[in-house]
Design a protein around this motif. Structure first.
Motif, PDB file in Angstrom:
ATOM      1  N   SER A 328       0.795  -1.261   0.021  1.00 49.15           N
ATOM      2  CA  SER A 328       0.030  -0.240   0.034  1.00 49.15           C
ATOM      3  C   SER A 328       0.883   1.221   0.180  1.00 49.15           C
ATOM      4  O   SER A 328       1.787   1.442  -1.075  1.00 49.15           O
ATOM      5  CB  SER A 328      -0.931  -0.095   1.386  1.00 49.15           C
ATOM      6  OG  SER A 328      -1.949   0.857   1.122  1.00 49.15           O
ATOM      7  N   ALA A 329       0.779   1.912   0.975  1.00 43.79           N
ATOM      8  CA  ALA A 329       1.572   3.272   1.242  1.00 43.79           C
ATOM      9  C   ALA A 329       2.852   3.137   1.014  1.00 43.79           C
ATOM     10  O   ALA A 329       3.845   3.983   0.413  1.00 43.79           O
ATOM     11  CB  ALA A 329       1.115   4.084   2.310  1.00 43.79           C
ATOM     12  N   ALA A 330       3.437   1.999   1.727  1.00 41.16           N
ATOM     13  CA  ALA A 330       4.925   1.669   1.431  1.00 41.16           C
ATOM     14  C   ALA A 330       5.361   1.335  -0.169  1.00 41.16           C
ATOM     15  O   ALA A 330       6.354   1.654  -0.584  1.00 41.16           O
ATOM     16  CB  ALA A 330       5.231   0.570   2.336  1.00 41.16           C
ATOM     17  N   GLY A 354      -2.834  -1.990  -4.703  1.00 41.66           N
ATOM     18  CA  GLY A 354      -2.964  -0.574  -5.383  1.00 41.66           C
ATOM     19  C   GLY A 354      -4.404   0.040  -5.293  1.00 41.66           C
ATOM     20  O   GLY A 354      -4.917   0.722  -6.256  1.00 41.66           O
ATOM     21  N   LEU A 355      -5.291  -0.462  -4.256  1.00 39.93           N
ATOM     22  CA  LEU A 355      -6.564  -0.132  -3.838  1.00 39.93           C
ATOM     23  C   LEU A 355      -6.405   0.947  -2.824  1.00 39.93           C
ATOM     24  O   LEU A 355      -5.795   0.770  -1.644  1.00 39.93           O
ATOM     25  CB  LEU A 355      -7.423  -1.185  -3.588  1.00 39.93           C
ATOM     26  CG  LEU A 355      -7.524  -2.289  -4.568  1.00 39.93           C
ATOM     27  CD1 LEU A 355      -8.447  -3.448  -4.168  1.00 39.93           C
ATOM     28  CD2 LEU A 355      -7.863  -1.644  -6.131  1.00 39.93           C
ATOM     29  N   VAL A 356      -7.125   1.939  -2.794  1.00 39.53           N
ATOM     30  CA  VAL A 356      -7.330   2.855  -1.812  1.00 39.53           C
ATOM     31  C   VAL A 356      -8.735   2.945  -1.090  1.00 39.53           C
ATOM     32  O   VAL A 356      -9.656   2.993  -1.947  1.00 39.53           O
ATOM     33  CB  VAL A 356      -6.814   4.465  -2.255  1.00 39.53           C
ATOM     34  CG1 VAL A 356      -7.062   5.426  -1.292  1.00 39.53           C
ATOM     35  CG2 VAL A 356      -5.604   4.470  -3.041  1.00 39.53           C
ATOM     36  N   THR A 372     -12.316   2.991  -3.029  1.00 40.20           N
ATOM     37  CA  THR A 372     -12.834   4.353  -3.735  1.00 40.20           C
ATOM     38  C   THR A 372     -12.195   4.667  -4.756  1.00 40.20           C
ATOM     39  O   THR A 372     -12.159   5.547  -5.882  1.00 40.20           O
ATOM     40  CB  THR A 372     -13.305   5.619  -2.804  1.00 40.20           C
ATOM     41  OG1 THR A 372     -12.082   5.667  -2.042  1.00 40.20           O
ATOM     42  CG2 THR A 372     -14.326   5.290  -1.833  1.00 40.20           C
ATOM     43  N   TYR A 373     -10.711   4.160  -4.871  1.00 43.59           N
ATOM     44  CA  TYR A 373      -9.612   4.651  -5.704  1.00 43.59           C
ATOM     45  C   TYR A 373      -8.781   3.496  -6.338  1.00 43.59           C
ATOM     46  O   TYR A 373      -8.513   2.613  -5.380  1.00 43.59           O
ATOM     47  CB  TYR A 373      -8.836   5.758  -5.382  1.00 43.59           C
ATOM     48  CG  TYR A 373      -9.419   7.131  -4.926  1.00 43.59           C
ATOM     49  CD1 TYR A 373      -9.763   8.090  -6.120  1.00 43.59           C
ATOM     50  CD2 TYR A 373      -9.705   7.475  -3.864  1.00 43.59           C
ATOM     51  CE1 TYR A 373     -10.086   9.361  -6.166  1.00 43.59           C
ATOM     52  CE2 TYR A 373     -10.405   8.868  -3.496  1.00 43.59           C
ATOM     53  CZ  TYR A 373     -10.563   9.627  -4.473  1.00 43.59           C
ATOM     54  OH  TYR A 373     -10.958  10.810  -4.142  1.00 43.59           O
ATOM     55  N   HIS A 374      -8.146   3.629  -7.213  1.00 45.99           N
ATOM     56  CA  HIS A 374      -6.938   2.858  -7.587  1.00 45.99           C
ATOM     57  C   HIS A 374      -5.886   3.812  -7.660  1.00 45.99           C
ATOM     58  O   HIS A 374      -6.071   4.967  -7.955  1.00 45.99           O
ATOM     59  CB  HIS A 374      -6.786   2.078  -8.987  1.00 45.99           C
ATOM     60  CG  HIS A 374      -7.934   1.000  -9.054  1.00 45.99           C
ATOM     61  ND1 HIS A 374      -8.531   0.552 -10.390  1.00 45.99           N
ATOM     62  CD2 HIS A 374      -8.794   0.492  -8.103  1.00 45.99           C
ATOM     63  CE1 HIS A 374      -9.266  -0.615 -10.096  1.00 45.99           C
ATOM     64  NE2 HIS A 374      -9.428  -0.412  -8.700  1.00 45.99           N
ATOM     65  N   TYR A 375      -4.761   3.388  -7.324  1.00 49.72           N
ATOM     66  CA  TYR A 375      -3.585   4.434  -7.267  1.00 49.72           C
ATOM     67  C   TYR A 375      -2.615   3.964  -8.218  1.00 49.72           C
ATOM     68  O   TYR A 375      -2.315   2.741  -8.657  1.00 49.72           O
ATOM     69  CB  TYR A 375      -3.049   4.796  -6.024  1.00 49.72           C
ATOM     70  CG  TYR A 375      -1.932   3.547  -5.388  1.00 49.72           C
ATOM     71  CD1 TYR A 375      -0.560   3.316  -6.042  1.00 49.72           C
ATOM     72  CD2 TYR A 375      -2.199   2.744  -4.288  1.00 49.72           C
ATOM     73  CE1 TYR A 375       0.036   2.404  -5.331  1.00 49.72           C
ATOM     74  CE2 TYR A 375      -1.483   2.030  -3.861  1.00 49.72           C
ATOM     75  CZ  TYR A 375      -0.307   1.683  -4.414  1.00 49.72           C
ATOM     76  OH  TYR A 375       0.417   0.646  -3.883  1.00 49.72           O
ATOM     77  N   ARG A 385      -2.290  -6.639  -7.267  1.00 47.39           N
ATOM     78  CA  ARG A 385      -2.383  -8.138  -7.681  1.00 47.39           C
ATOM     79  C   ARG A 385      -3.840  -8.554  -7.838  1.00 47.39           C
ATOM     80  O   ARG A 385      -4.860  -8.026  -7.463  1.00 47.39           O
ATOM     81  CB  ARG A 385      -1.764  -8.837  -6.610  1.00 47.39           C
ATOM     82  CG  ARG A 385      -0.395  -8.992  -6.521  1.00 47.39           C
ATOM     83  CD  ARG A 385      -0.072 -10.009  -5.476  1.00 47.39           C
ATOM     84  NE  ARG A 385      -0.440  -9.791  -4.347  1.00 47.39           N
ATOM     85  CZ  ARG A 385      -1.131 -10.879  -3.633  1.00 47.39           C
ATOM     86  NH1 ARG A 385      -1.254 -11.851  -4.185  1.00 47.39           N
ATOM     87  NH2 ARG A 385      -1.562 -10.726  -2.192  1.00 47.39           N
ATOM     88  N   ASN A 386      -4.024  -9.476  -8.865  1.00 40.40           N
ATOM     89  CA  ASN A 386      -5.167 -10.134  -9.057  1.00 40.40           C
ATOM     90  C   ASN A 386      -5.642 -10.801  -8.009  1.00 40.40           C
ATOM     91  O   ASN A 386      -5.119 -11.628  -7.155  1.00 40.40           O
ATOM     92  CB  ASN A 386      -4.886 -11.179 -10.358  1.00 40.40           C
ATOM     93  CG  ASN A 386      -6.333 -11.804 -10.922  1.00 40.40           C
ATOM     94  OD1 ASN A 386      -7.197 -11.136 -11.034  1.00 40.40           O
ATOM     95  ND2 ASN A 386      -6.175 -13.175 -10.733  1.00 40.40           N
ATOM     96  N   TYR A 387      -7.055 -10.637  -7.735  1.00 38.43           N
ATOM     97  CA  TYR A 387      -7.712 -11.093  -6.691  1.00 38.43           C
ATOM     98  C   TYR A 387      -8.946 -11.958  -6.997  1.00 38.43           C
ATOM     99  O   TYR A 387      -9.681 -12.413  -6.305  1.00 38.43           O
ATOM    100  CB  TYR A 387      -8.022 -10.123  -5.476  1.00 38.43           C
ATOM    101  CG  TYR A 387      -8.893  -9.115  -5.929  1.00 38.43           C
ATOM    102  CD1 TYR A 387     -10.101  -8.970  -6.146  1.00 38.43           C
ATOM    103  CD2 TYR A 387      -8.235  -7.770  -6.115  1.00 38.43           C
ATOM    104  CE1 TYR A 387     -10.895  -7.946  -6.453  1.00 38.43           C
ATOM    105  CE2 TYR A 387      -9.001  -6.796  -6.575  1.00 38.43           C
ATOM    106  CZ  TYR A 387     -10.124  -6.695  -6.729  1.00 38.43           C
ATOM    107  OH  TYR A 387     -10.839  -5.626  -7.171  1.00 38.43           O
ATOM    108  N   ASN A 388      -9.222 -11.950  -8.188  1.00 38.34           N
ATOM    109  CA  ASN A 388     -10.457 -12.531  -8.828  1.00 38.34           C
ATOM    110  C   ASN A 388     -10.289 -14.208  -8.733  1.00 38.34           C
ATOM    111  O   ASN A 388      -9.273 -14.609  -9.229  1.00 38.34           O
ATOM    112  CB  ASN A 388     -10.741 -12.159 -10.429  1.00 38.34           C
ATOM    113  CG  ASN A 388     -11.234 -10.727 -10.331  1.00 38.34           C
ATOM    114  OD1 ASN A 388     -11.815 -10.314  -9.559  1.00 38.34           O
ATOM    115  ND2 ASN A 388     -10.754 -10.007 -11.303  1.00 38.34           N
TER     116      ASN A 388
END
Length: 563
Positions: A328-330, A354-356, A372-375, A385-388
């Motif tokens: 995330s932030a790191a 990569g999700l905010v 609410t966002y992708h960064y 990463r893929n999570y589907n």
């Protein structure tokens, strides 16, 4: 805001026609839990729609039907389940079942905070709380679980009072800690600033329990837990997470080094945190105006974060050390410094988040963290990463499968180096963490080094020039035998440097404080030592980045000028 009318409860026996209409505590609790669930559903399902356009009548009708179905199922369970439902069943159904289940169908990171988790999240963000300042853990001693002090934080009430690592907490304010877990004991130790708490501990070498009267105070929990000059002119900073103080902490640490010849930033195990603090850290090292991160969401306009202050022309090489659990932030920091060729990234491929999430406070001190966002990194990489079709367990813990770079998004850094999106930040140089053997695992499981340190210091004192010599090793072997931990001389010889480092680190923590123990571990750490070897490559990367920036500025200055 969603409202609903609760159906009147059914009654048995005498008629209640002439009785006042009241709601039992349990019914009120159930009603509140359902209101909370519907509120969370409303946020998760409608907050986006309110931004981009009203839902269709069909969507709203389907939403209402779904909530009605949930209420019907809940009522059937409450009335007909084989066993009576206990008093906290509404909370468990909503907090642990319905809301998490709903959110997990969206993505792995949208989550619900019950009151306890929400308070802990806010505490982590603020980086402080009120208490006595110590880390504790459960440990089985003579077949019984005890709560043991791992270490007191330096400068806190527990540290000043003389609490030692290894002290066994017997009671808090006269209340026995038997059968309590660490969280329960920690909650007893926390409280309003200036209030007193009495602590009774058992200490090896003391015939009777020791009693301490502690006055609770504000306990800072810095995100930079270790910062020192690890080599002449080379600074080392370890950032545990990104909280509301991280940008200032990193700036203070870098400024304290003075004239740096290089900097190693350790982000291993950093799970992320507050986005604007990751931006503040990057702002310390990038040039003014450079993009740090952009975030895009369906319900919100794109937002681009840039360096507003800049590095003040502090030109020194940077190596960033990362691991599978860097997230995330790191990863924002790692990706920004990599894309602008400002740092050499070494270690393992990072987590890939990569999700905010935006946190929405709800009723009764609960909260909803909703994606609410992708960064995106400066080069445009989405590193999620893929999570589907992936279980939550595999998503969070199965990082060891090799990744095919051919199927990943390809981008370029400022100087044209190839970097990859989708699946975390791929390091410029791979450094594998050391793997433990069975003997090391056994020692760790028995808390051998921790327990040996408190045993050794009963009859010995150490100074800061202490070294683990043959005599200390002989004492350590005798301790293993007394603790019935099986070993051979070959076992110890095979990992001798590791054994010596752990003995010294625990002794230094007990004798001189947590910081000194952490320094011992960092000085030994194979990944840190390997990362430091790449400082010349980082210097070359920095020189290339500066040269390219100068060339771009020269080209810009020599362009067509209006007359």
């Amino acid at each position: 805001m969603l409202y609903f009318a609760q159906e009147a409860p059914r009654t048995t026996g005498a008629s209640r026609r002439n009785q006042p209409l009241t709601m039992s505590p349990r019914a009120r609790r159930t009603a509140f839990s359902l209101v909370l669930f519907f509120t969370a559903c409303g946020l998760a399902g409608m907050v986006v729609s309110q931004r981009v356009g009203a839902q269709s009548a069909g969507d709203e009708s389907q939403f209402r039907d779904s909530l009605k179905s949930f209420t019907s199922v809940y009522n059937l369970v409450a009335e007909n389940y084989a066993e009576p439902l206990n008093a906290d069943m509404p909370d468990k159904t909503i907090y642990d079942g319905a809301i998490p289940g709903m959110l997990h169908t969206l993505d792995p990171h949208s989550s619900f905070y019950d009151p306890k988790a929400y308070a802990k999240m806010r505490e982590d963000q603020h980086g402080k709380y009120y208490g006595v300042g110590m880390t504790i853990q459960p440990q089985f001693i003579a077949g019984t679980q005890k709560i043991v002090v791992v270490f007191p934080y330096e400068g806190t009430p527990s540290y000043k009072a003389g609490i030692h690592p290894g002290d066994i907490i017997i009671s808090v304010d006269g209340k026995s800690t038997d059968n309590m877990n660490s969280e329960q004991v920690a909650n007893l130790l926390k409280g309003p600033k200036g209030t007193h708490v009495s602590l009774s501990v058992a200490r090896e070498g003391s015939a009777a329990p020791l009693t301490f009267d502690l006055v609770r105070d504000e306990i800072p929990h810095p995100s930079v837990d270790l910062s020192y000059e690890i080599r002449p002119g080379i600074g080392y900073i370890h950032i545990t997470q990104f909280q509301e103080t991280t940008g200032r902490e990193v700036s203070d640490a870098v400024n304290a080094f003075g004239n740096l010849k290089g900097l190693l930033i350790d982000l291993r195990g950093n799970p992320g945190g507050v986005l604007v603090e990751a931006v503040a850290v990057c702002d310390k090292f990038l040039r003014r105006g450079q993009v740090i991160v952009s975030q895009r969401g369906r319900a919100f306009p794109e937002q681009v974060y840039r360096a507003t202050h800049g590095d003040g022309r502090q030109d020194f090489p940077i190596v960033v050390l990362v691991s599978h659990s860097t997230a995330s932030a790191a990863e924002i920091v790692s990706g920004a410094l990599q894309d602008h060729d400002r740092a050499l990234i070494v270690g393992e491929t990072t987590f890939g988040k990569g999700l905010v999430q935006s946190v929405y406070p709800l009723s009764d001190d609960t909260g909803l963290a909703l994606t609410t966002y992708h960064y995106y990194t400066p080069s445009g990489r989405l590193i999620q990463r893929n999570y589907n079709g992936v279980s939550l367990y595999d998503y969070y813990y199965n990082h060891d499968q090799p990744q095919d770079l051919k199927n990943r998004e390809v981008k370029q850094t400022d100087s044209g180096r190839t970097v990859y999106g989708g699946g975390g930040i791929t390091p410029d140089v791979k450094i594998d963490p050391p793997k433990s053997n069975h003997f090391q695992d056994v020692l760790a499981a028995h808390y051998v080094f921790f327990n040996f340190s408190k045993h050794y210091l009963v009859n010995h004192s150490i100074t800061k020039d202490f070294q683990v010599d043959d005599k200390v090793l002989a004492d350590f072997k005798q301790f293993l035998t007394a603790q019935q931990v099986a070993y051979t001389d070959q076992d110890i010889a095979g990992v001798l440097d590791w054994v010596k480092a752990n003995i010294k680190a625990e002794l230094f923590t007990s004798a001189f404080g947590e910081q000194q123990g952490m320094r011992v571990r960092a000085n030994w750490d194979p990944m840190i030592n390997k990362a430091l070897e790449y400082m010349p490559q980082a210097a070359s990367l920095e020189e290339t980045a500066l040269r390219d920036a100068a060339a771009r500025q020269a080209a810009k200055n020599s362009g067509p000028q209006a007359e």
